[in-house]
Design an enzyme around this catalytic site. Structure first.
Site, PDB file in Angstrom:
ATOM      1  N   MET A 159       0.840  -1.208   0.000  1.00 41.93           N
ATOM      2  CA  MET A 159       0.000   0.000   0.000  1.00 41.93           C
ATOM      3  C   MET A 159       0.873   1.256   0.000  1.00 41.93           C
ATOM      4  O   MET A 159       0.706   2.158   0.809  1.00 41.93           O
ATOM      5  CB  MET A 159      -0.920  -0.043   1.223  1.00 41.93           C
ATOM      6  CG  MET A 159      -2.132   0.846   1.144  1.00 41.93           C
ATOM      7  SD  MET A 159      -3.251   0.430  -0.206  1.00 41.93           S
ATOM      8  CE  MET A 159      -4.807   0.943   0.530  1.00 41.93           C
ATOM      9  N   ARG A 161       2.605   4.312  -2.731  1.00 38.54           N
ATOM     10  CA  ARG A 161       1.954   5.306  -3.601  1.00 38.54           C
ATOM     11  C   ARG A 161       1.018   4.657  -4.612  1.00 38.54           C
ATOM     12  O   ARG A 161      -0.134   5.060  -4.767  1.00 38.54           O
ATOM     13  CB  ARG A 161       3.019   6.065  -4.402  1.00 38.54           C
ATOM     14  CG  ARG A 161       3.795   7.087  -3.650  1.00 38.54           C
ATOM     15  CD  ARG A 161       4.582   7.901  -4.685  1.00 38.54           C
ATOM     16  NE  ARG A 161       5.481   8.828  -4.061  1.00 38.54           N
ATOM     17  CZ  ARG A 161       6.722   8.531  -3.665  1.00 38.54           C
ATOM     18  NH1 ARG A 161       7.188   7.309  -3.830  1.00 38.54           N
ATOM     19  NH2 ARG A 161       7.483   9.442  -3.111  1.00 38.54           N
ATOM     20  N   THR A 242       1.490  -5.757 -11.785  1.00 41.86           N
ATOM     21  CA  THR A 242       2.150  -4.697 -12.561  1.00 41.86           C
ATOM     22  C   THR A 242       3.440  -4.281 -11.864  1.00 41.86           C
ATOM     23  O   THR A 242       4.012  -3.248 -12.207  1.00 41.86           O
ATOM     24  CB  THR A 242       1.241  -3.457 -12.670  1.00 41.86           C
ATOM     25  OG1 THR A 242       0.848  -3.081 -11.354  1.00 41.86           O
ATOM     26  CG2 THR A 242       0.014  -3.724 -13.525  1.00 41.86           C
ATOM     27  N   SER A 243       3.886  -5.052 -10.876  1.00 42.16           N
ATOM     28  CA  SER A 243       5.053  -4.654 -10.092  1.00 42.16           C
ATOM     29  C   SER A 243       6.321  -5.281 -10.669  1.00 42.16           C
ATOM     30  O   SER A 243       6.996  -4.669 -11.508  1.00 42.16           O
ATOM     31  CB  SER A 243       4.838  -5.039  -8.633  1.00 42.16           C
ATOM     32  OG  SER A 243       5.982  -4.735  -7.891  1.00 42.16           O
ATOM     33  N   ARG A 244       6.631  -6.486 -10.246  1.00 41.71           N
ATOM     34  CA  ARG A 244       7.763  -7.218 -10.813  1.00 41.71           C
ATOM     35  C   ARG A 244       7.379  -8.689 -10.891  1.00 41.71           C
ATOM     36  O   ARG A 244       6.763  -9.238  -9.959  1.00 41.71           O
ATOM     37  CB  ARG A 244       9.016  -7.081  -9.928  1.00 41.71           C
ATOM     38  CG  ARG A 244       9.716  -5.741 -10.013  1.00 41.71           C
ATOM     39  CD  ARG A 244      10.378  -5.495 -11.383  1.00 41.71           C
ATOM     40  NE  ARG A 244      11.025  -4.192 -11.454  1.00 41.71           N
ATOM     41  CZ  ARG A 244      10.457  -3.062 -11.896  1.00 41.71           C
ATOM     42  NH1 ARG A 244       9.198  -3.078 -12.316  1.00 41.71           N
ATOM     43  NH2 ARG A 244      11.143  -1.950 -11.934  1.00 41.71           N
ATOM     44  N   GLU A 273      11.806 -11.519 -17.983  1.00 42.65           N
ATOM     45  CA  GLU A 273      11.464 -10.667 -19.135  1.00 42.65           C
ATOM     46  C   GLU A 273      12.614 -10.621 -20.119  1.00 42.65           C
ATOM     47  O   GLU A 273      13.772 -10.551 -19.693  1.00 42.65           O
ATOM     48  CB  GLU A 273      11.147  -9.249 -18.646  1.00 42.65           C
ATOM     49  CG  GLU A 273       9.850  -9.209 -17.922  1.00 42.65           C
ATOM     50  CD  GLU A 273       9.431  -7.789 -17.497  1.00 42.65           C
ATOM     51  OE1 GLU A 273       9.924  -6.804 -18.072  1.00 42.65           O
ATOM     52  OE2 GLU A 273       8.595  -7.715 -16.598  1.00 42.65           O
ATOM     53  N   HIS A 291       4.928  -5.036 -20.201  1.00 41.68           N
ATOM     54  CA  HIS A 291       5.516  -4.099 -19.225  1.00 41.68           C
ATOM     55  C   HIS A 291       5.249  -2.645 -19.636  1.00 41.68           C
ATOM     56  O   HIS A 291       6.187  -1.869 -19.876  1.00 41.68           O
ATOM     57  CB  HIS A 291       7.031  -4.364 -19.054  1.00 41.68           C
ATOM     58  CG  HIS A 291       7.578  -3.807 -17.767  1.00 41.68           C
ATOM     59  ND1 HIS A 291       8.622  -4.387 -17.080  1.00 41.68           N
ATOM     60  CD2 HIS A 291       7.227  -2.716 -17.034  1.00 41.68           C
ATOM     61  CE1 HIS A 291       8.904  -3.688 -15.995  1.00 41.68           C
ATOM     62  NE2 HIS A 291       8.050  -2.657 -15.953  1.00 41.68           N
ATOM     63  N   ALA A 293       2.673  -0.629 -17.901  1.00 39.18           N
ATOM     64  CA  ALA A 293       1.755   0.024 -16.961  1.00 39.18           C
ATOM     65  C   ALA A 293       2.019   1.526 -16.840  1.00 39.18           C
ATOM     66  O   ALA A 293       1.092   2.312 -16.653  1.00 39.18           O
ATOM     67  CB  ALA A 293       1.831  -0.646 -15.599  1.00 39.18           C
TER      68      ALA A 293
END
Ligand code: 8YV
Length: 330
Positions: A159, A161, A242-244, A273, A291, A293
């Site tokens: 949680m 930004r 959408t992070s890693r 990736e 990738h 986002a």
């Protein structure tokens, strides 16, 4: 570094023209025009010659590269928020500053998360494929039935930004907001979002319908979503990342999706990736994005501006605003 000296900046990837123009005005900038990622050897050569290296997520800056850096390399000004591709310990040992570009990609990334939260249960990409392949032969009451998003429970892992920006959007779309984080956010933010804190990740996974991964990748979050944790989700569950990629065990995810243990996924990032686990490629219930986002022109320009502000601060002898290493608390 004196403010009259134009530092040598080596940028590893092609950036928008507006960023190139400004970088060339301000610095002795070596820009990448063909957008081929640097090889390991090219990175080594770059750190030998640069005062500041501007890499992206596609450059693995390991200890071997940092060891090769010349004395003049003062800073790695990452073009991106995540810095998990840079060996911090090695950089710290050589007194190299690391900065990043937080904040400016938050809203665009959260928009993309929301797009996936809507698109996976409503089977948007599958529907597009069907239409293009001539499969739309007229309306039917049972064609491409998805699942309602409003009223579902979203569990946000991380949680910060971006997690909070996702929560704000989800709340407006009528989703219940749940989150797992190292610490709860402040009471006013929880109240604004109607968010419920779960100190235990597995408890939250058992209680939600959709999960969004928004925490950074660290040794502690590697395979955070392993087979056991994926099994905590309900069979109608959807996972968005959408992070890693490394945060989810991709093989376990492919298996869970193929076996019907999980209903769908929206992925923008992958463990290796640009390779994607072959088991994911043919699944209709998965949206695979490359990738993107944070990929808006506006965000890329603002990321470039952040890079320049950080380098300028170093040149002028000020504290860099987006310092990752040494940490801000030092
Ligand atoms: C960027 C990202 O596009 O900022 C990040 O950490 O994951 C992406 O949104 C990329 O990292 C640029 O280096």
């Amino acid at each position: 570094m004196s403010s009259t000296h134009k530092p040598k900046i080596i940028v590893t990837r092609r950036l928008p023209d507006a960023v190139h123009a400004r970088l060339s005005d301000l610095f002795d900038a070596e820009l990448r025009l063909d957008d081929k990622p640097f090889s390991h050897d090219e990175l080594k050569d770059a750190v030998k010659r640069a005062d500041v290296l501007v890499p992206t997520v596609t450059d693995t800056i390991d200890a071997d590269i940092i060891d090769a850096a010349g004395k003049q390399l003062k800073m790695i000004a990452n073009f991106g928020a995540g810095t998990d591709h840079i060996d911090r310990k090695a950089a710290h040992a050589k007194n190299i500053l690391i900065t990043n570009t937080p904040g400016v990609l938050t809203e665009d990334t959260a928009d993309f998360v929301m797009a996936l939260i809507l698109a996976v249960p409503r089977r948007l990409v599958e529907a597009d494929r069907l239409t293009r392949s001539g499969g739309f032969t007229g309306w039917t009451p049972t064609g491409i039935l998805g699942h309602r998003v409003r009223g579902k429970k979203l569990g946000i892992v991380g949680m910060g930004r971006i997690g909070q920006a996702v929560a704000r959007r989800a709340h407006a779309f009528g989703l219940g907001v749940h989150y797992h984080n190292r610490h709860p956010v402040s009471a006013p933010i929880e109240n604004e979002l109607g968010a419920r804190y779960w100190p235990d990740l597995e408890d939250m996974l058992r209680a939600v319908d959709i999960v969004s991964i928004n925490c950074p990748f660290t040794p502690q979050t590697h395979h955070l979503m392993n087979a056991d944790r994926l099994a905590c989700l309900p069979t109608h569950g959807v996972i968005i990342n959408t992070s890693r990629g490394e945060i989810i065990d991709e093989a376990a995810l492919a298996h869970a999706l193929a076996s019907g243990q999980l209903a769908g996924a929206g992925l923008d990032v992958y463990e290796n990736e640009p390779d994607i686990h072959p088991g994911l490629l043919d699944l209709p219930n998965v949206i695979l994005a490359p990738h993107i986002a944070s990929a808006t022109l506006e965000s890329r320009i603002e990321m470039g501006e952040k890079v320049m502000i950080n380098i300028r601060a170093l040149v002028d002898g000020h504290r860099c605003p987006d310092r990752v290493l040494p940490p801000q608390s030092w």
